[in-house]
Each structure stands twice: as structure tokens, then as C-alpha cells.
Design a protein around this motif. Structure first.
Motif, PDB file in Angstrom:
ATOM      1  N   ALA A  96      -8.798  10.520 -12.007  1.00 49.47           N
ATOM      2  CA  ALA A  96      -8.536   9.556 -10.936  1.00 49.47           C
ATOM      3  C   ALA A  96      -7.038   9.537 -10.674  1.00 49.47           C
ATOM      4  CB  ALA A  96      -9.030   8.167 -11.310  1.00 49.47           C
ATOM      5  N   LEU A  97      -6.653   9.495  -9.401  1.00 47.14           N
ATOM      6  CA  LEU A  97      -5.253   9.421  -8.979  1.00 47.14           C
ATOM      7  C   LEU A  97      -4.389  10.504  -9.616  1.00 47.14           C
ATOM      8  CD1 LEU A  97      -4.621   5.569  -8.943  1.00 47.14           C
ATOM      9  CD2 LEU A  97      -5.237   7.052  -7.051  1.00 47.14           C
ATOM     10  N   GLY A  98      -4.939  11.701  -9.756  1.00 46.78           N
ATOM     11  CA  GLY A  98      -4.175  12.819 -10.290  1.00 46.78           C
ATOM     12  C   GLY A  98      -4.000  12.806 -11.793  1.00 46.78           C
TER      13      GLY A  98
ATOM     14  N   ASN B 113       0.814  -1.214   0.000  1.00 44.44           N
ATOM     15  CA  ASN B 113       0.000   0.000   0.000  1.00 44.44           C
ATOM     16  C   ASN B 113       0.848   1.266   0.000  1.00 44.44           C
ATOM     17  OD1 ASN B 113      -2.450  -1.293  -0.072  1.00 44.44           O
ATOM     18  ND2 ASN B 113      -2.591  -1.442   2.159  1.00 44.44           N
ATOM     19  N   ASP B 114       2.156   1.150   0.303  1.00 43.12           N
ATOM     20  CA  ASP B 114       3.017   2.319   0.337  1.00 43.12           C
ATOM     21  C   ASP B 114       3.301   2.891  -1.041  1.00 43.12           C
ATOM     22  OD1 ASP B 114       3.116   2.163   3.050  1.00 43.12           O
ATOM     23  OD2 ASP B 114       5.057   1.141   3.119  1.00 43.12           O
ATOM     24  N   SER B 115       2.996   2.149  -2.100  1.00 39.02           N
ATOM     25  CA  SER B 115       3.241   2.644  -3.446  1.00 39.02           C
ATOM     26  C   SER B 115       2.197   3.678  -3.858  1.00 39.02           C
ATOM     27  CB  SER B 115       3.252   1.493  -4.450  1.00 39.02           C
ATOM     28  OG  SER B 115       1.982   0.878  -4.470  1.00 39.02           O
ATOM     29  N   ILE B 116       1.157   3.859  -3.047  1.00 40.28           N
ATOM     30  CA  ILE B 116       0.096   4.799  -3.361  1.00 40.28           C
ATOM     31  C   ILE B 116       0.325   6.079  -2.575  1.00 40.28           C
ATOM     32  CG2 ILE B 116      -2.382   5.185  -3.257  1.00 40.28           C
ATOM     33  CD1 ILE B 116      -2.621   2.102  -3.361  1.00 40.28           C
ATOM     34  N   ASP B 117       0.302   7.197  -3.244  1.00 34.13           N
ATOM     35  CA  ASP B 117       0.501   8.482  -2.598  1.00 34.13           C
ATOM     36  C   ASP B 117      -0.745   8.823  -1.778  1.00 34.13           C
ATOM     37  OD1 ASP B 117       1.160  11.020  -1.843  1.00 34.13           O
ATOM     38  OD2 ASP B 117       1.337  11.824  -3.877  1.00 34.13           O
ATOM     39  N   PRO B 118      -0.591   9.058  -0.475  1.00 33.96           N
ATOM     40  CA  PRO B 118      -1.774   9.321   0.348  1.00 33.96           C
ATOM     41  C   PRO B 118      -2.490  10.625   0.010  1.00 33.96           C
ATOM     42  CG  PRO B 118       0.213   9.629   1.635  1.00 33.96           C
ATOM     43  CD  PRO B 118       0.632   9.081   0.304  1.00 33.96           C
ATOM     44  N   SER B 119      -1.826  11.540  -0.684  1.00 31.99           N
ATOM     45  CA  SER B 119      -2.470  12.799  -1.043  1.00 31.99           C
ATOM     46  C   SER B 119      -3.462  12.609  -2.187  1.00 31.99           C
ATOM     47  CB  SER B 119      -1.420  13.834  -1.439  1.00 31.99           C
ATOM     48  OG  SER B 119      -0.762  13.436  -2.619  1.00 31.99           O
ATOM     49  N   MET B 120      -3.366  11.507  -2.893  1.00 35.16           N
ATOM     50  CA  MET B 120      -4.306  11.233  -3.978  1.00 35.16           C
ATOM     51  C   MET B 120      -5.555  10.600  -3.385  1.00 35.16           C
ATOM     52  SD  MET B 120      -2.023  10.098  -7.119  1.00 35.16           S
ATOM     53  CE  MET B 120      -0.471  10.846  -7.451  1.00 35.16           C
ATOM     54  N   ASP B 121      -6.694  10.925  -3.915  1.00 32.75           N
ATOM     55  CA  ASP B 121      -7.967  10.546  -3.325  1.00 32.75           C
ATOM     56  C   ASP B 121      -8.242   9.048  -3.453  1.00 32.75           C
ATOM     57  OD1 ASP B 121      -8.561  13.158  -2.593  1.00 32.75           O
ATOM     58  OD2 ASP B 121      -9.313  13.615  -4.585  1.00 32.75           O
ATOM     59  N   THR B 122      -7.911   8.305  -2.392  1.00 35.29           N
ATOM     60  CA  THR B 122      -8.251   6.895  -2.315  1.00 35.29           C
ATOM     61  C   THR B 122      -8.775   6.609  -0.925  1.00 35.29           C
ATOM     62  OG1 THR B 122      -6.068   6.193  -1.566  1.00 35.29           O
ATOM     63  CG2 THR B 122      -6.448   6.192  -3.952  1.00 35.29           C
ATOM     64  N   SER B 123      -9.481   5.509  -0.813  1.00 35.79           N
ATOM     65  CA  SER B 123      -9.952   5.074   0.499  1.00 35.79           C
ATOM     66  C   SER B 123      -9.851   3.554   0.549  1.00 35.79           C
ATOM     67  CB  SER B 123     -11.386   5.536   0.728  1.00 35.79           C
ATOM     68  OG  SER B 123     -12.244   4.992  -0.248  1.00 35.79           O
TER      69      SER B 123
ATOM     70  N   GLY C  52     -10.293 -11.039   3.639  1.00 34.15           N
ATOM     71  CA  GLY C  52     -10.246 -10.085   4.734  1.00 34.15           C
ATOM     72  C   GLY C  52      -9.311  -8.921   4.540  1.00 34.15           C
ATOM     73  N   HIS C  53      -8.482  -8.923   3.517  1.00 34.57           N
ATOM     74  CA  HIS C  53      -7.532  -7.838   3.300  1.00 34.57           C
ATOM     75  C   HIS C  53      -8.212  -6.607   2.728  1.00 34.57           C
ATOM     76  CE1 HIS C  53      -3.511 -10.223   3.345  1.00 34.57           C
ATOM     77  NE2 HIS C  53      -4.296 -10.557   4.338  1.00 34.57           N
ATOM     78  N   MET C  54      -7.490  -5.491   2.814  1.00 33.19           N
ATOM     79  CA  MET C  54      -8.014  -4.220   2.313  1.00 33.19           C
ATOM     80  C   MET C  54      -7.392  -3.902   0.958  1.00 33.19           C
ATOM     81  SD  MET C  54     -10.011  -3.519   4.735  1.00 33.19           S
ATOM     82  CE  MET C  54     -10.517  -1.834   4.755  1.00 33.19           C
ATOM     83  N   ILE C  55      -8.144  -3.162   0.149  1.00 30.93           N
ATOM     84  CA  ILE C  55      -7.659  -2.698  -1.146  1.00 30.93           C
ATOM     85  C   ILE C  55      -8.026  -1.224  -1.260  1.00 30.93           C
ATOM     86  CG2 ILE C  55      -9.757  -3.297  -2.434  1.00 30.93           C
ATOM     87  CD1 ILE C  55      -7.854  -4.257  -4.704  1.00 30.93           C
ATOM     88  N   GLN C  56      -7.202  -0.458  -1.968  1.00 33.16           N
ATOM     89  CA  GLN C  56      -7.468   0.965  -2.153  1.00 33.16           C
ATOM     90  C   GLN C  56      -8.504   1.167  -3.262  1.00 33.16           C
ATOM     91  OE1 GLN C  56      -6.322   3.551  -0.339  1.00 33.16           O
ATOM     92  NE2 GLN C  56      -5.321   2.048   0.992  1.00 33.16           N
ATOM     93  N   VAL C  57      -9.440   2.075  -3.025  1.00 28.63           N
ATOM     94  CA  VAL C  57     -10.486   2.415  -3.993  1.00 28.63           C
ATOM     95  C   VAL C  57     -10.294   3.891  -4.354  1.00 28.63           C
ATOM     96  CG1 VAL C  57     -12.970   2.618  -4.357  1.00 28.63           C
ATOM     97  CG2 VAL C  57     -12.058   0.718  -3.023  1.00 28.63           C
ATOM     98  N   PRO C  58     -10.087   4.198  -5.646  1.00 32.44           N
ATOM     99  CA  PRO C  58      -9.851   5.599  -6.022  1.00 32.44           C
ATOM    100  C   PRO C  58     -11.155   6.393  -6.101  1.00 32.44           C
ATOM    101  CG  PRO C  58      -9.867   4.250  -7.974  1.00 32.44           C
ATOM    102  CD  PRO C  58     -10.021   3.314  -6.801  1.00 32.44           C
ATOM    103  N   LYS C  59     -11.026   7.687  -5.885  1.00 38.84           N
ATOM    104  CA  LYS C  59     -12.154   8.588  -6.112  1.00 38.84           C
ATOM    105  C   LYS C  59     -12.102   8.975  -7.591  1.00 38.84           C
ATOM    106  CE  LYS C  59     -14.077  13.035  -4.891  1.00 38.84           C
ATOM    107  NZ  LYS C  59     -13.818  14.319  -4.231  1.00 38.84           N
ATOM    108  N   VAL C  60     -13.094   8.568  -8.340  1.00 43.00           N
ATOM    109  CA  VAL C  60     -13.152   8.828  -9.778  1.00 43.00           C
ATOM    110  C   VAL C  60     -14.232   9.877 -10.021  1.00 43.00           C
ATOM    111  CG1 VAL C  60     -13.544   7.819 -12.054  1.00 43.00           C
ATOM    112  CG2 VAL C  60     -12.400   6.483 -10.283  1.00 43.00           C
TER     113      VAL C  60
END
Length: 165
Positions: free
Chosen positions: A152-154, A16-26, A84-92
Motif C-alpha cells: 500500500a502507498l508504495g 490532500n497535497d501531502s499524498i503523492d498522486p502517483s501512489m494508488d489512492t482514490s 461531506g468531506h472526502m478522504i483518500q482510500v489506498p489500494k491495498v
């Protein structure tokens, strides 16, 4: 016996560290992902086209097999993750603009109907069918062209257009 210098206060890198936290994901539970949802795999925004749940095995947990298509490049990605794991969902987001001009280098000048602001930072995707058809209609010059820009994602790209009178 030798001691290892290990600092427990230092975070350990994860996928999950490969995703920039400033980009809109949840984050969202992998087990709740359905077909046509958006997810982030390998740092790219994807639209899920296939979801398969496997049965738990003798020593394993239920797993989810995801198949997604990159919304900007149309590249296919696959991944298998435990339920049970989590995945990032982008704000599109989708936004409509009116085309003012298409430059020779492919950059499009767009007018926002709501704010009356212009922008010239989006370039037509080279070789795409949408770009070719839009250029043909623009060169005819009969009607105004309204485009839909997906973000999405900048990253932003013109995904569709329609003619308005």
C-alpha cells in the motif's frame, strides 16, 4: 491602501497535497467509511477500527470520528472530519510468495509462483513476532514457507506466513 500580490492561478496547498498522486489512492466520502475499510491519514495507510458519527449541533454539521491502525507499524491514528468531506482510500494488495532464502541482514529472497521471478528487496520487520516465528521455522528447514506480502502507498511488508509441504 497597499495591494497584496496574490496570484489566483496558483493552487493553495491542502491536506490532500501531502499524498503523492502517483501512489494508488482514490477519494471517497468520509460518511461512507465503515469499520475495517482502509483510509489514508497523515500520509499513512490505516485500517479503520472504529467509526463514530456525531449528531449535528446548533451551528455545526455531522462529523465522523475515525480511529485507525497503521497496517505496517501498528501505530494508532485518530481524526475528526465533516461528513461531506472526502478522504483518500489506498489500494491495498496482497500477494503470496515462496521463501527461497533469508539473509543474515534480514532481506528475504522470494519466488513468485505465477511468473517464476525472484525478488530480494523485502526485509523482515525487526522485532516482530511474525519475523521471529518465521526465522525459527526457516532454520528448522523441514518445509517450504509461503509468505503474504501486503502492499500500500508504495510500501511493502511481509504480514503472514504458512508452512507448505
Amino acid at each position: 491602501m497597499t495591494s497584496l500580490d496574490f496570484n489566483f492561478a496558483e493552487p493553495i496547498a491542502s491536506y490532500n497535497d501531502s499524498i503523492d498522486p502517483s501512489m494508488d489512492t482514490s477519494p471517497q466520502d468520509v460518511g461512507s467509511i465503515k469499520k475495517s475499510d482502509f483510509v489514508v491519514l497523515n500520509g499513512r495507510p490505516l485500517k479503520v477500527v472504529e467509526v463514530t458519527h456525531s449528531q449535528p449541533g446548533k451551528h455545526g454539521h455531522t462529523k465522523v470520528h475515525l480511529v485507525g491502525i497503521d497496517i505496517f507499524t501498528d501505530r494508532r491514528y485518530e481524526d475528526v472530519r465533516p461528513t461531506g468531506h472526502m478522504i483518500q482510500v489506498p489500494k491495498v494488495t496482497r500477494k503470496d510468495y515462496i521463501v527461497i532464502q533469508i539473509a543474515a541482514d534480514g532481506y528475504v529472497t522470494l519466488l513468485d509462483d505465477d511468473t517464476c521471478a525472484t525478488r530480494s528487496d523485502i526485509r523482515l520487520k525487526q522485532g516482530s513476532d511474525v519475523a521471529r516465528r518465521m526465522l525459527d521455522k526457516y532454520n528448522e528447514g523441514n518445509d517450504q514457507i509461503k509468505v503474504t506480502v501486503l502492499k500500500a502507498l508504495g510500501e511493502e511488508q511481509i504480514m503472514a506466513f504458512k508452512m507448505v509441504a
